[in-house]
Design a protein around this motif. Structure first.
Motif, mmCIF file in Angstrom:
data_model
loop_
_atom_site.group_PDB
_atom_site.id
_atom_site.type_symbol
_atom_site.label_atom_id
_atom_site.label_comp_id
_atom_site.label_asym_id
_atom_site.label_seq_id
_atom_site.Cartn_x
_atom_site.Cartn_y
_atom_site.Cartn_z
ATOM 1 N N ASP A 47 0.835 -1.205 0.000
ATOM 2 C CA ASP A 47 0.000 0.000 0.000
ATOM 3 C C ASP A 47 0.868 1.254 0.000
ATOM 4 O O ASP A 47 1.988 1.251 0.507
ATOM 5 N N HIS A 48 0.320 2.323 -0.570
ATOM 6 C CA HIS A 48 0.897 3.668 -0.499
ATOM 7 C C HIS A 48 2.346 3.740 -0.985
ATOM 8 O O HIS A 48 3.192 4.409 -0.376
ATOM 9 N N ALA A 49 2.657 3.045 -2.074
ATOM 10 C CA ALA A 49 4.002 3.162 -2.647
ATOM 11 C C ALA A 49 4.192 4.585 -3.178
ATOM 12 O O ALA A 49 3.238 5.234 -3.587
ATOM 13 N N GLN A 50 5.428 5.051 -3.159
ATOM 14 C CA GLN A 50 5.713 6.392 -3.693
ATOM 15 C C GLN A 50 5.891 6.290 -5.196
ATOM 16 O O GLN A 50 6.967 6.514 -5.737
ATOM 17 N N ALA A 51 4.887 5.898 -5.868
ATOM 18 C CA ALA A 51 5.023 5.644 -7.293
ATOM 19 C C ALA A 51 3.781 6.149 -8.010
ATOM 20 O O ALA A 51 2.744 6.387 -7.392
ATOM 21 N N ALA A 52 3.915 6.315 -9.331
ATOM 22 C CA ALA A 52 2.809 6.846 -10.133
ATOM 23 C C ALA A 52 2.303 5.781 -11.098
ATOM 24 O O ALA A 52 3.085 5.071 -11.731
ATOM 25 N N VAL A 53 0.989 5.696 -11.209
ATOM 26 C CA VAL A 53 0.352 4.717 -12.085
ATOM 27 C C VAL A 53 -0.663 5.453 -12.958
ATOM 28 O O VAL A 53 -1.179 6.496 -12.563
ATOM 29 N N LEU A 64 -9.892 2.121 -10.062
ATOM 30 C CA LEU A 64 -9.259 3.316 -9.487
ATOM 31 C C LEU A 64 -9.141 3.272 -7.956
ATOM 32 O O LEU A 64 -8.086 3.643 -7.424
ATOM 33 N N PRO A 65 -10.160 2.804 -7.219
ATOM 34 C CA PRO A 65 -9.984 2.776 -5.750
ATOM 35 C C PRO A 65 -8.800 1.904 -5.323
ATOM 36 O O PRO A 65 -8.033 2.294 -4.433
ATOM 37 N N LEU A 66 -8.624 0.745 -5.966
ATOM 38 C CA LEU A 66 -7.484 -0.120 -5.614
ATOM 39 C C LEU A 66 -6.163 0.580 -5.962
ATOM 40 O O LEU A 66 -5.213 0.580 -5.164
ATOM 41 N N LEU A 67 -6.104 1.201 -7.141
ATOM 42 C CA LEU A 67 -4.873 1.897 -7.537
ATOM 43 C C LEU A 67 -4.579 3.058 -6.579
ATOM 44 O O LEU A 67 -3.419 3.302 -6.219
ATOM 45 N N ALA A 68 -5.635 3.748 -6.148
ATOM 46 C CA ALA A 68 -5.450 4.889 -5.236
ATOM 47 C C ALA A 68 -4.912 4.424 -3.883
ATOM 48 O O ALA A 68 -4.216 5.172 -3.188
ATOM 49 N N PHE A 71 -0.933 3.403 -4.843
ATOM 50 C CA PHE A 71 0.022 4.331 -5.455
ATOM 51 C C PHE A 71 -0.143 5.746 -4.903
ATOM 52 O O PHE A 71 -1.221 6.127 -4.447
ATOM 53 N N ALA A 72 0.962 6.519 -4.998
ATOM 54 C CA ALA A 72 0.922 7.902 -4.522
ATOM 55 C C ALA A 72 0.074 8.763 -5.457
ATOM 56 O O ALA A 72 -0.682 9.628 -5.003
ATOM 57 N N VAL A 73 0.229 8.536 -6.762
ATOM 58 C CA VAL A 73 -0.519 9.326 -7.744
ATOM 59 C C VAL A 73 -1.136 8.378 -8.769
ATOM 60 O O VAL A 73 -0.463 7.465 -9.258
ATOM 61 N N VAL A 74 -2.405 8.629 -9.077
ATOM 62 C CA VAL A 74 -3.112 7.817 -10.075
ATOM 63 C C VAL A 74 -3.627 8.753 -11.168
ATOM 64 O O VAL A 74 -4.348 9.706 -10.883
ATOM 65 N N HIS A 75 -3.237 8.470 -12.410
ATOM 66 C CA HIS A 75 -3.773 9.221 -13.551
ATOM 67 C C HIS A 75 -4.848 8.367 -14.209
ATOM 68 O O HIS A 75 -4.572 7.244 -14.648
ATOM 69 N N ALA A 76 -6.044 8.883 -14.276
ATOM 70 C CA ALA A 76 -7.158 8.166 -14.901
ATOM 71 C C ALA A 76 -7.433 8.825 -16.244
ATOM 72 O O ALA A 76 -7.766 10.012 -16.306
#
Ligand SMILES: C[S@@+](CC[C@H](N)C(=O)[O-])C[C@H]1O[C@@H](n2cnc3c(N)ncnc32)[C@H](O)[C@@H]1O
Length: 260
Positions: A47-53, A64-68, A71-76
């Motif tokens: 959880d809460h990796a400092q990474a962008a997806v 999106l909820p799982l990615l959020a 990951f630190a930032v999620v681009h949808a």
């Protein structure tokens, strides 16, 4: 202003038009009784990796909820405004999701920014040149060592379902020609162009994939270590499932590819 060229613009409008009925019309690879290697890979992340997806072609945002959470930032990203509207509603309260109304063929605003890209049943552009452009764009969005995880609709999965339906009709005593007609009707062959792997339905045109096409197209776009696996769909989506007990259900294709 809508800057998409004419064909993608038509497709964006067609996807928007189906948004309200999406769950009724499309097979759901996230069901609890599906076997989905992409979900397994995402759930295994800390959880809460400092990474962008990025969720590319996010649709109404089921991932999106799982990615959020992971990951630190999620681009949808999606080119269909109505899909994005539903996705925004789903993500109320999730502060790390950013929405982008854009085509996967034009992702310059994300170049060099992603650790992971996810594309679930969105690399389906009817013009294969657009699929190639989108894959190259995605590769450019990924940082060195970054990964693309995807799911694509399987053309061979439709052939498999057709085979099961023909055998079912033969078991019931139908002559071969009638059995084939029956299977074609039940597997909705009227919407398919099997020679060129296209599915046309309510104005949406989708490219379906053969398994050999996945490593071929990913490698051409510069991905390495390409892996392919089945997403076994839920039998609940298919009629007369009680007659196919013990058989593998139809599938989509999962793939992973890495950028060096
Ligand atoms: C089958 S839906 C899948 C949606 C979502 N990924 C899911 O798993 O529920 C395909 C989505 O991809 C989007 N899409 C298709 N082609 C696209 C393109 N060229 N650019 C951006 N989005 C696209 C559609 O608008 C639609 O929302």
């Amino acid at each position: 202003m809508n800057r998409l060229p004419a064909e993608p613009r038509d497709q964006a409008a067609a996807w928007s038009a189906i948004a309200a009925d999406y769950e009724r019309e499309f097979v759901d690879p996230y069901r609890a009784d599906a076997i989905n290697p992409l979900l397994d890979r995402l759930r295994a992340l800390p959880d809460h990796a400092q990474a962008a997806v990025a969720d590319l072609g996010c649709g109404k945002g089921p991932l999106l909820p799982l990615l959020a959470q992971k990951f630190a930032v999620v681009h949808a990203v999606d080119f269909a405004e109505e899909m994005l509207r539903h996705a925004r509603q789903r993500c109320v309260g999730l502060g790390n999701v950013r929405f982008h109304h854009a085509s996967l063929t034009d992702l310059g605003f994300l170049h060099g920014q992603l650790d992971l890209a996810v594309a679930v049943n969105s690399l389906v552009m009817p013009d294969v040149r657009d699929i190639e452009t989108a894959l190259i764009q995605i590769r450019r969005c990924l940082k060195p060592g970054g990964t693309l995880l995807g799911i694509v609709p399987a053309m061979d999965g439709v052939h498999y379902w057709t085979m099961l339906l023909v055998d079912r009709a033969l078991r019931r005593g139908m002559p071969l020609e009638a059995a084939q007609k029956n299977a074609a009707h039940l597997a909705e062959h009227q919407y398919f162009d099997f020679a060129f792997s296209r599915f046309r339905f309510r104005g949406i045109e989708q490219h379906f994939w053969h398994p050999f096409e996945i490593p071929y197209r990913l490698r051409r776009a510069g991905f390495r270590d390409v892996r392919v696996d089945k997403v076994l769909l839920s039998w609940e989506h298919f009629r007369w499932r009680e007659e196919f007990v013990g058989q593998e259900p139809p599938w989509d294709w999962f793939f992973a590819g890495r950028v060096e």
